[in-house]
Every structure is written in C-alpha cells, then in structure tokens.
Design a protein around this motif. Structure first.
Motif, short mmCIF file in Angstrom:
data_model
loop_
_atom_site.label_atom_id
_atom_site.label_comp_id
_atom_site.label_asym_id
_atom_site.label_seq_id
_atom_site.Cartn_x
_atom_site.Cartn_y
_atom_site.Cartn_z
N GLN A 147 -8.11 9.49 3.02
CA GLN A 147 -9.33 9.34 3.80
C GLN A 147 -10.24 10.51 3.50
OE1 GLN A 147 -9.25 7.73 7.80
NE2 GLN A 147 -10.59 9.37 8.50
N LEU A 148 -11.49 10.21 3.08
CA LEU A 148 -12.46 11.23 2.75
C LEU A 148 -13.35 11.53 3.96
CD1 LEU A 148 -13.43 10.00 -0.82
CD2 LEU A 148 -11.66 11.64 -0.17
N HIS A 149 -14.11 12.61 3.86
CA HIS A 149 -14.87 13.06 5.03
C HIS A 149 -16.06 12.17 5.35
CE1 HIS A 149 -17.69 15.93 2.54
NE2 HIS A 149 -17.69 14.72 2.08
N ASP A 150 -16.36 11.17 4.51
CA ASP A 150 -17.41 10.21 4.84
C ASP A 150 -16.85 8.95 5.49
OD1 ASP A 150 -16.19 8.96 2.72
OD2 ASP A 150 -18.02 8.71 1.51
N GLY A 151 -15.53 8.95 5.77
CA GLY A 151 -14.89 7.80 6.39
C GLY A 151 -14.28 6.82 5.42
N SER A 152 -14.50 7.01 4.12
CA SER A 152 -13.92 6.11 3.12
C SER A 152 -12.41 6.26 3.08
CB SER A 152 -14.48 6.43 1.73
OG SER A 152 -15.87 6.28 1.68
N LEU A 153 -11.71 5.14 2.84
CA LEU A 153 -10.27 5.14 2.61
C LEU A 153 -10.01 4.64 1.20
CD1 LEU A 153 -8.63 3.68 5.86
CD2 LEU A 153 -8.10 5.87 4.82
N LEU A 154 -9.33 5.44 0.39
CA LEU A 154 -8.94 5.05 -0.95
C LEU A 154 -7.44 4.74 -0.92
CD1 LEU A 154 -10.76 7.86 -2.97
CD2 LEU A 154 -11.66 5.64 -2.25
N ALA A 155 -7.09 3.51 -1.25
CA ALA A 155 -5.70 3.08 -1.18
C ALA A 155 -5.18 2.72 -2.56
CB ALA A 155 -5.55 1.88 -0.24
N HIS A 156 -3.88 2.94 -2.79
CA HIS A 156 -3.22 2.49 -4.01
C HIS A 156 -2.27 1.36 -3.62
CE1 HIS A 156 0.08 2.41 -6.96
NE2 HIS A 156 -0.84 2.73 -7.84
N LEU A 157 -2.46 0.19 -4.24
CA LEU A 157 -1.60 -0.97 -3.99
C LEU A 157 -0.81 -1.30 -5.23
CD1 LEU A 157 -4.15 -1.26 -2.01
CD2 LEU A 157 -3.50 -3.68 -1.86
N GLY A 158 0.39 -1.81 -5.05
CA GLY A 158 1.21 -2.23 -6.17
C GLY A 158 2.52 -2.79 -5.67
N PRO A 159 3.30 -3.39 -6.55
CA PRO A 159 4.59 -3.94 -6.14
C PRO A 159 5.55 -2.82 -5.76
CG PRO A 159 4.42 -3.96 -8.52
CD PRO A 159 3.07 -3.55 -8.01
N PRO A 160 6.54 -3.08 -4.92
CA PRO A 160 7.54 -2.06 -4.57
C PRO A 160 8.55 -1.88 -5.71
CG PRO A 160 8.03 -4.09 -3.40
CD PRO A 160 6.73 -4.32 -4.14
N ASP A 161 8.09 -1.28 -6.79
CA ASP A 161 8.91 -1.09 -7.99
C ASP A 161 8.59 0.30 -8.54
OD1 ASP A 161 9.88 -1.11 -10.72
OD2 ASP A 161 9.93 -3.30 -10.62
N VAL A 195 0.87 -1.18 0.00
CA VAL A 195 0.00 0.00 0.00
C VAL A 195 0.91 1.22 0.00
CG1 VAL A 195 -1.78 1.29 1.24
CG2 VAL A 195 -1.80 -1.22 1.26
N HIS A 196 0.83 2.01 -1.05
CA HIS A 196 1.81 3.10 -1.21
C HIS A 196 1.34 4.41 -0.61
CE1 HIS A 196 4.37 0.47 -3.37
NE2 HIS A 196 3.43 0.18 -4.26
N SER A 197 0.07 4.61 -0.44
CA SER A 197 -0.50 5.73 0.30
C SER A 197 -2.02 5.59 0.27
CB SER A 197 -0.10 7.09 -0.29
OG SER A 197 1.17 7.48 0.20
N LEU A 198 -2.68 6.35 1.14
CA LEU A 198 -4.13 6.29 1.24
C LEU A 198 -4.69 7.71 1.37
CD1 LEU A 198 -2.79 4.13 3.56
CD2 LEU A 198 -5.06 3.14 3.23
#
Length: 422
Positions: free
Chosen positions: A287-301, A282-285
């Motif tokens: 958090q929106l004001h409705d409690g949602s978390l949007l995450a970006h996942l990918g290999p460490p490359d 998970v490279h960063s996330l």
C-alpha cells in the motif's frame, strides 16, 4: 544469457526500528552470455525439488555445480545423477559413504561433509547464484558464507534473517552480494515494488503479507487443543516440508515472515500487516501513501517465486497452472485470530525487543515443533514454549555468527528442559 554477480546498494536513511535499513535498494545485473552456475542448498526438500524442476525447464540457461542435502541421500543421488554437479554435500561422513555407493559408475564428484562442507559449497568460486533452502537455523552459516563471497543469494531460508539480519546486511554491503527473496510473500513484495526499480520506501505506507490460515483457520480454540501432527501436516493449499507445515498451522511461519519483511525492506514492524487469504492467490500487497494497493497474484506454486529469482532480471517462462479468475470467482480476506494463534504476536514481540530475542524465538519454535511432531508436546504447547523462552531471555549483544549459534544452542537446551518438566 544470464546475470553475473550483482551490485547491492544499502539505503543510508535512518529508520526507527531495530531492523535497520533494508537489503534491496538498487540492483543492476548484466547478462554475461553463459549459463548461470547454481549451488542448491537443501536440494532434497520441497524448495530444492521445485528449483531443479525450474532449472530443467531451461537447461540452456543453468548449470548445477553443487547440490547439498542433509538426510535423503537416495533422492540426492538421483538428483546428482540427473544433473552431474562436480560437488555434493551431506550432513555426516556415514551419509557421504552411502551417497558415494549410490552414484552411477564413472561419476565421482567431490562430496563435502557437515556444516563446514555446506559453507564451502556456498562460497565456491564456480558458483554465480546460491539457492539457500536449508530449513531452520542450520541454514545460517552457509547463507552467511554465500553472502560473504559476494554471491547472488536466492533466499528461501527465512531463519537466516530472523537470526542474523544485521550480520547478513553488513556482509552483503562489504561483498556486493545480492539477496533475492524466494518466500512467495517476500518475492511478491519485491515484484510489486518494482524489482530493480524499487521506489523510495518512504512512498510505502505499509506492506501486507497474506496467510492462507493453514488447516485450522476455522477450527475453534477447543479444537486446537486436540490437533495431531497428521492434522497439522495436511495443508489445504501448499505442499511443504513438515516443519514449515506446522509453522503455517500455528501462524509462526507468518510471524517469521513479518521479521523477514522488516529486515529485507527496513520498515518498522508497525508498517507490516498480515491478512488471512484462504485462496492463496494474492501473495502479498504493497500500500502506497496515495492509497494505491499493488498486489501480486499467481497460483500457489513455489516455482513462480523460484523462477523469478533464478532468472532475475529476466522473467522465465514456466509451465505452472494458470489462475482462472472466472472459475475462482472471488477472493476473500479476513483478520488473523491472534488470540487463538499467539505465535504471530510472539514474533512481533521478539522483533520489537531486539535481535537476540528473535534468535530465542526461532530456537524455541524449532525445538517445540520437533517435540510436537514426535508427539511429546501438544499443539498449543508450541506457543507456550516460545512464550516461556522469551520471558526467560533478557537480551544479549550478538557480535558474530558464533554468538548467534551459541545463544541458539542454549535456548534449545532450555526449551527441552521446559518440555521435560511439563
């Protein structure tokens, strides 16, 4: 099909933070029907090498028109022979002569020299996109030159924003330049926020940068006192140059990224958090004001983030390892040990104190890391040197790049004197 130089809209809303408004608001890039012409600053470093790998996977889409490398002329000559750019740049006249001798017969590009040469390459009319991957404060002037010339700038040199965020913002607003973040964390935020369709930032409650924790995540404070350069360079997840590897080990890399995130997105430092995530998936996330978390996942490359910037707004196919969630089994997160790794807090302190304090922070860190790698300072002397520099700095108004670089030189000298007195 490739994008032309693009339009940057800087949001006008006020923010209660010295960072000011962010760089990325609305961005539209139209296809131009020709290969995108790339200048690569820092070609022989890890980001530069990865950038050329991405370009080589898509030869129909990219033409390398400029390569710059400071020291490793052997590798630069090999890269130049493979891609045949019309312009090269190195740090000194001696290295320019050595580079010329290494080039293949019949290939005679222009070879520019020194910081002025880097800046000229960054601004040259033949370039559409400039990848700024020079390490440290040395990347500021060529980055500013690219921004002033209205280029699309794929920014891997976080120090440019740490040193001169306001100057870069002003230049971008005037020229129509676009800054696309290459750092994996900021690129992840850019993607999670929707790229060109960025939502209103008031919807964002906080940004969460992930940190691997480096090689000493589980090392006791007593153990940190005995860290050697070889130990600090042995990062568990990422292959990086020596300076960035040490920054990762001290968590200063994450501190600089907090400053960069605030200046990219115009959010106050209180809305940018850091969590340690040892798997580096998970490279960063966001958090929106409705409690949602949007995450970006990918290999460490780093090729993933680089390719996103090179192809933007298209997404390039890429031959990197895929993440197997079943084999991975778990993702873990923990709070950073800020008492044992004080560089993160020092970066926050500098950001809150004003623009010139972040210049002092960066200069002190670069000198201290260099002295540590030369075994002239201990590992835990790095944050001590930075704290001493910040304590000694009372704040200055930085009207232009010359003022920034003058302060940078003075702080470097002061930290070197501090180290000699130890």
């Amino acid at each position: 099909m490739t994008p032309t130089p693009a339009v940057l809209s800087v949001p006008a809303r006020p923010v209660s933070d010295p960072c000011g408004p962010g760089y990325i608001s609305s961005l539209t890039v139209a296809d131009a029907g020709r290969p995108r012409r790339l200048v690569l600053l820092g070609a022989t470093g890890s980001i530069g090498v990865s950038t050329l790998k991405v370009a080589a996977e898509h030869p129909e889409s990219y033409r390398i028109v400029g390569l710059a490398g400071a020291v490793n002329v052997t590798l630069l000559a090999e890269q130049a022979a493979a891609f045949r750019p019309p312009v090269l740049a190195v740090l000194t006249g001696e290295r320019a002569a050595a580079l010329a001798r290494l080039l293949p017969a019949g290939y005679r590009p222009d070879i520019l020299v020194g910081p002025a040469g880097y800046a000229a390459m960054a601004a040259m009319a033949e370039a559409d996109l400039v990848v700024s991957a020079i390490v440290g404060a040395a990347g500021l002037l060529p980055t500013l030159a690219a921004v002033a010339a209205g280029k699309i700038v794929a920014l891997a040199n976080k120090e440019s924003l740490v040193l001169a965020g306001d100057l870069i913002r002003t230049a971008a607003a005037g020229s129509g330049a676009v800054i696309l973040p290459v750092d994996s964390e900021h690129n992840a935020l850019f993607q999670a926020l929707g790229g060109a369709a960025l939502p209103d930032l008031p919807l964002v409650e906080r940004l969460v940068l992930t940190a691997s924790g480096g090689p000493f995540r589980a090392t006791s404070r007593a153990g940190l006192e005995a860290v050697t350069p070889a130990m600090a360079l042995n990062h568990p997840n990422w292959s990086m140059g020596p300076k960035i590897s040490v920054d990762s080990a001290t968590l200063m890399n994450k501190g600089l990224e907090v400053i960069e995130a605030c200046r990219l997105y115009g959010l106050p430092v209180a809305q940018v958090d850091v969590v340690v995530h040892p798997q580096s998936i998970v490279h960063s996330l966001v958090q929106l004001h409705d409690g949602s978390l949007l995450a970006h996942l990918g290999p460490p490359d780093m090729r993933v983030a680089i390719a996103y910037c090179l192809g933007y707004p298209r997404r390039l196919s890429l031959s990197v390892p895929r993440v197997d969630l079943v084999k991975l089994a778990s993702l873990t997160f923990e709070a950073p040990r800020e008492e044992d790794f004080p560089c993160l807090g020092l970066a926050r302190q500098a950001l809150g104190s004003g623009a010139s304090h972040t210049v002092a922070l960066n200069a002190a860190n670069e000198v201290a890391v260099d002295l540590f790698l030369k075994e002239r300072l201990a590992f835990m002397d790095i944050p001590a040197a930075i704290a001493a520099a910040l304590d000694a700095h009372s704040g200055e108004t930085l009207a232009d790049a010359d003022a920034v670089m003058d302060l940078d030189v003075r702080v470097r000298r002061e930290v070197a004197d501090w180290a000699r007195a130890r």
